[in-house]
Scaffold this active site. Structure first.
Site, PDB file in Angstrom:
ATOM      1  N   SER B 144       1.072  -1.047  -0.156  1.00 35.50           N
ATOM      2  CA  SER B 144       0.057  -0.146   0.073  1.00 35.50           C
ATOM      3  C   SER B 144       1.073   1.245  -0.057  1.00 35.50           C
ATOM      4  O   SER B 144       1.799   1.365  -0.724  1.00 35.50           O
ATOM      5  CB  SER B 144      -1.106  -0.002   1.275  1.00 35.50           C
ATOM      6  OG  SER B 144      -1.980   0.769   0.965  1.00 35.50           O
ATOM      7  N   ASP B 326      -8.374  -5.237  -6.624  1.00 38.62           N
ATOM      8  CA  ASP B 326      -7.732  -3.921  -5.736  1.00 38.62           C
ATOM      9  C   ASP B 326      -8.343  -2.747  -6.657  1.00 38.62           C
ATOM     10  O   ASP B 326      -7.674  -2.399  -7.738  1.00 38.62           O
ATOM     11  CB  ASP B 326      -6.389  -4.163  -5.383  1.00 38.62           C
ATOM     12  CG  ASP B 326      -6.015  -2.826  -4.767  1.00 38.62           C
ATOM     13  OD1 ASP B 326      -6.542  -2.339  -4.327  1.00 38.62           O
ATOM     14  OD2 ASP B 326      -4.690  -3.050  -4.209  1.00 38.62           O
ATOM     15  N   HIS B 359      -7.996  -4.524  -2.037  1.00 37.55           N
ATOM     16  CA  HIS B 359      -6.634  -4.047  -1.633  1.00 37.55           C
ATOM     17  C   HIS B 359      -6.225  -4.919  -0.431  1.00 37.55           C
ATOM     18  O   HIS B 359      -4.963  -5.153  -0.039  1.00 37.55           O
ATOM     19  CB  HIS B 359      -6.912  -2.471  -1.486  1.00 37.55           C
ATOM     20  CG  HIS B 359      -5.610  -1.917  -0.761  1.00 37.55           C
ATOM     21  ND1 HIS B 359      -4.503  -1.928  -1.705  1.00 37.55           N
ATOM     22  CD2 HIS B 359      -5.209  -1.172   0.333  1.00 37.55           C
ATOM     23  CE1 HIS B 359      -3.482  -1.407  -1.193  1.00 37.55           C
ATOM     24  NE2 HIS B 359      -3.811  -0.896  -0.016  1.00 37.55           N
ATOM     25  N   ASP B 360      -7.101  -5.020   0.548  1.00 40.61           N
ATOM     26  CA  ASP B 360      -7.074  -6.040   1.747  1.00 40.61           C
ATOM     27  C   ASP B 360      -6.064  -7.251   1.375  1.00 40.61           C
ATOM     28  O   ASP B 360      -5.482  -7.990   2.341  1.00 40.61           O
ATOM     29  CB  ASP B 360      -8.131  -6.316   2.425  1.00 40.61           C
ATOM     30  CG  ASP B 360      -8.419  -5.400   3.652  1.00 40.61           C
ATOM     31  OD1 ASP B 360      -7.633  -4.325   3.791  1.00 40.61           O
ATOM     32  OD2 ASP B 360      -9.503  -5.450   4.111  1.00 40.61           O
TER      33      ASP B 360
END
EC number: 2.3.1.31
Lengths: 411, 411
Positions: B144, B326, B359-360
């Site tokens: 990230s 994502d 995204h996780d």
């Protein structure tokens, strides 16, 4: 073009929640002349109004003339041919009864107004049309949550409408949209100026000169979230990129930390701040709570086993129109709904518009929306400009809109 | 496993903005033993901490043991082989100097703390490593915005690192993410309890027992927006659907309009409310403003003509890893970045992970993230578990990740 605008008091109204009010007032506008068989009901989107085509009312922004490129003399919904009616929905703030309107005790209802549902909107429209002398409708047309409203007509009054055009809509919202709407409502109700929904007198008292009392900060946040939902990643890239805003754009809409001044005030922020400021001047915060709850709650299949059974009694034809860049109401959702109509043997066409414009496409791409809509009103699902997903000669594996089926979002 | 945690005072620190503080304290943890050539710097994400692998500190949530499935003895980043260091970034709130830490006058800095940039994070890490006796790094790994931090190492200290693994990241944020971050900051600064950033004494004064003074409502909204950004449409569909929350989940996190009680309190709302509550207890609102601004501001190409020239001096190898679901940091962005490395003749592999987790995924799918990361640390871009997009035998028209190129969002 003959236009008319006004309000009709339809008397006591029983809401789906079980509560009632002694009189429901419905504000509407109409365009064109009724010949007994040419009425088209247009259903507005979340923060829209009855002012579809720019005549009459004084409202602004999306509330004013919101579909002027589509509805009017010679336009796709041709007011030379059709008698077009649009009504403000219960719970809203453009003249139909809602939280900001006066209750029986002379004060604004506020949050004493009964919770509203899309079904209440449909039923209020039926009552209005009765008052106007309109029985069976030629068509119901709606976009976004107005499309849910249009679908609700096919389910609730299956004999009353010949053609339903549901644009950029879905039989129900997905949890991502439910989440964003819940955050928006939380922004409003945690703004201390919301004051439990009782803020209508505070505007003058606290010196606000702009006539918009209440939780401005929370409503601004809610609107900004909405705007992001209405655009697509690619339309934002094209519209704003990472550019700094022009020199005369200043970051003064709300307090910021001093550290902010080291960083550019970007075009995208400036746009959202400007849009939010316009919006809080025209829309009521309680109405925003009420209408988003109605949208979130809507589920076409409610009361039935599934969507197919919910529309099985509908006697007319249906046009579904969706937009490839729309992540609020996706093409995938429209295609699943089209399958339900097909399974119910209801004539349906699902017209997919290639567009980068996100959900806003149904408002800002009239040249793509107009022709299929015009043909549908005139000749039904076989209209020349309508391209049904089911007509594709490819094997029907969804590949004709693979970009959406296999999107980032749908996994 | 030998672990260490502590703080290092690196003395006067000049920020990229031109301001300075008399002493920058850097809080860090390390795992494993340094053999002179085996140091791996791990860069944490936005609200993460130095506590990568669960030993030592008392922080909670994403701040505690946030990559415990990836880093540890026998794990992908094997602390039997590598000396792993992670430092809390300047501006944060886990022990490194930031807005909540004590300034020279004995009071918390608050918004007097200088604006921070990702470049400041990198420079603070260089100073910490100097103190720890670590010269050249075997690798920098980050996910990230931590991936931006890792990329910044390749640009800023091109001779100091042998391998850079940038996971679920991008050379810069797109305007959709910039917009959502700006809305999140606005939620914080329009919360009256933010009080211009000066709220550190208010917690006890106003009777808050949970030790988290300040703009809780605004920070909760910001966190909820973040959560929606970290999930995908399909992961939310699977996780929550439109289900109502369980019976003991109650809508009491914040005030709601009475109309709310007619509608279900949904699982997705309950989840977001719970997550927000946890978060406001562990994170500082000013830090959230500072760190999101640093992320929004980051642009790998800054100071260069483009990304290719920005990384041209880098002597090592690079692994980029992205996730198909994502939408915060997209596969498309990683592929464009891979092209830049290829154009600069820097050995690079872009490994695309098929995942619905949004995204996780970089946190919650260790079984997919671990093997390529392990192989990259051990043998570089030719590692066996690494599948580079450039290795595809198909014509390189992007079709191997068409789902992302043609996504709803990229349009």
């Amino acid at each position: 073009m003959k236009t008319d605008s006004g309000t009709v008091d339809v008397g006591r109204f029983d809401f789906e929640c079980g509560e009632e009010i002694p009189n429901l007032r419905v504000a509407y506008e109409s365009y064109g002349e009724f010949d007994g068989d040419n009425a088209v009901l247009v259903c507005h989107a979340l923060t829209g109004s009855q002012n579809v085509a720019g005549y009459g009312s004084e409202t602004t922004g999306q509330a004013r003339a919101w579909w002027n490129d589509i509805v009017g003399p010679g336009k796709a919904v041709d007011t030379n041919d059709y008698f077009v009616v649009c009504a403000n929905v219960p719970g809203s703030c453009y003249g139909t009864s809602g939280p900001p309107s006066e209750g029986p005790d002379g004060d604004p209802y506020g949050t004493d107004f009964p919770p509203v549902t899309v079904g209440d909107w449909t039923r209020s429209q039926r009552l209005l049309l009765d008052e106007l002398g309109v029985g069976r409708l030629h068509a119901v047309v709606g976009g976004s949550v107005g499309g849910m409203n249009a679908l609700d007509w096919a389910k609730r009054y299956p004999d009353d409408v010949r053609r339903v055009a549901a644009v950029a809509t879905a039989p129900r919202l997905d949890p991502q949209c439910l989440a964003l709407d819940a955050i928006a409502r939380r922004a409003i109700t945690t703004d201390p100026d919301w004051n439990g929904g009782d803020y209508y007198e505070s505007g003058e008292a606290d010196g606000d000169a702009d006539g918009a009392p209440g939780p401005k900060n929370g409503l601004a946040l809610a609107r900004q979230l909405g705007h992001v939902m209405y655009l697509s990643k690619s339309s934002m890239e094209q519209k704003f990129g990472r550019r700094a805003a022009g020199r005369d754009a200043t970051r003064d809409a709300f307090p910021a930390d001093p550290a902010a001044s080291f960083f550019p005030y970007r075009d995208v922020e400036s746009y959202l701040d400007y849009q939010a400021e316009k919006f809080v001047g025209r829309f009521d915060a309680n109405s925003y709570l009420y209408l988003t709850r109605a949208m979130d709650d809507y589920d076409l299949s409610e009361g039935y086993e599934d969507d197919t059974r919910a529309v099985a009694a509908y006697e007319g034809e249906t046009l579904l129109m969706s937009f490839t860049g729309d992540w609020h109401f996706t093409t995938e959702q429209s295609e699943a709904l089209a399958e339900s109509f097909r399974d119910a043997d209801v004539p349906v066409a699902h017209h997919v518009v290639e567009s980068d414009h996100g959900h806003d496409a149904f408002l800002v791409e009239p040249e793509k929306v107009g022709p299929p809509l015009r043909d549908f009103l005139d000749t039904g699902v076989e209209g020349r400009a309508i391209h049904d997903t089911d007509d594709d000669e490819e094997i029907d594996d969804g590949s004709q809109f693979a970009p959406v089926h296999n999107s980032l979002f749908s996994g």
